[in-house]
Design a protein around this motif. Structure first.
Motif, short mmCIF file in Angstrom:
data_model
loop_
_atom_site.label_atom_id
_atom_site.label_comp_id
_atom_site.label_asym_id
_atom_site.label_seq_id
_atom_site.Cartn_x
_atom_site.Cartn_y
_atom_site.Cartn_z
N ALA A 267 0.83 -1.20 0.00
CA ALA A 267 0.00 0.00 0.00
C ALA A 267 0.87 1.26 0.00
CB ALA A 267 -0.93 0.00 1.21
N GLY A 268 1.93 1.26 0.77
CA GLY A 268 2.84 2.40 0.80
C GLY A 268 3.52 2.62 -0.55
N ALA B 35 2.26 1.74 -3.46
CA ALA B 35 1.25 2.24 -4.40
C ALA B 35 1.02 3.74 -4.20
CB ALA B 35 -0.05 1.46 -4.20
N VAL B 36 0.96 4.18 -2.96
CA VAL B 36 0.78 5.60 -2.68
C VAL B 36 1.97 6.40 -3.19
CG1 VAL B 36 0.68 7.29 -0.79
CG2 VAL B 36 -0.77 5.26 -0.72
N ALA C 265 1.73 6.65 -6.97
CA ALA C 265 0.69 7.60 -7.35
C ALA C 265 1.17 9.04 -7.16
CB ALA C 265 -0.57 7.35 -6.53
N ALA C 266 1.86 9.31 -6.07
CA ALA C 266 2.38 10.66 -5.81
C ALA C 266 3.41 11.05 -6.87
CB ALA C 266 2.98 10.72 -4.42
#
Length: 100
Positions: A75-76, A78-79, A82-83
């Protein structure tokens, strides 16, 4: 010659024969020291004590924490991706307006 070495010796090697060593009993059931009576685990010349280590029986309670860590890592990541994508898109848009 021995007396000369004794007189000129500048190193005094001091050792504590009863070194305190520990290992996790929830991970290792038993381990053999070298020498067997009052020996040490880590400071020996070789891997014999680690070769004799017997793993402890696992009760299966630690399985959930590793999968939670993997999920949090994914999850980290993926974030973060995205950023980076948003940053690149905004940067590209800004340079396109400057060129026109």
């Amino acid at each position: 010659m021995q007396s000369r070495l004794y007189d000129l010796g500048y190193m005094n090697v001091m050792a504590y024969p009863n070194a305190v060593e520990a290992y996790r009993t929830d991970q290792i059931a038993s381990i053999t020291t070298m020498p067997a009576k009052a020996g040490n685990i880590y400071g020996q010349d070789g891997y014999w004590s680690w070769w004799s280590a017997v793993p402890a029986d696992s009760d299966g309670s630690s399985g959930g924490s590793s999968s939670a860590g993997v999920i949090a890592g994914i999850a980290g990541g993926a974030v973060l991706l995205a950023a980076i994508g948003v940053f690149v898109a905004l940067r590209r848009r800004a340079t396109a307006e400057d060129r026109e």
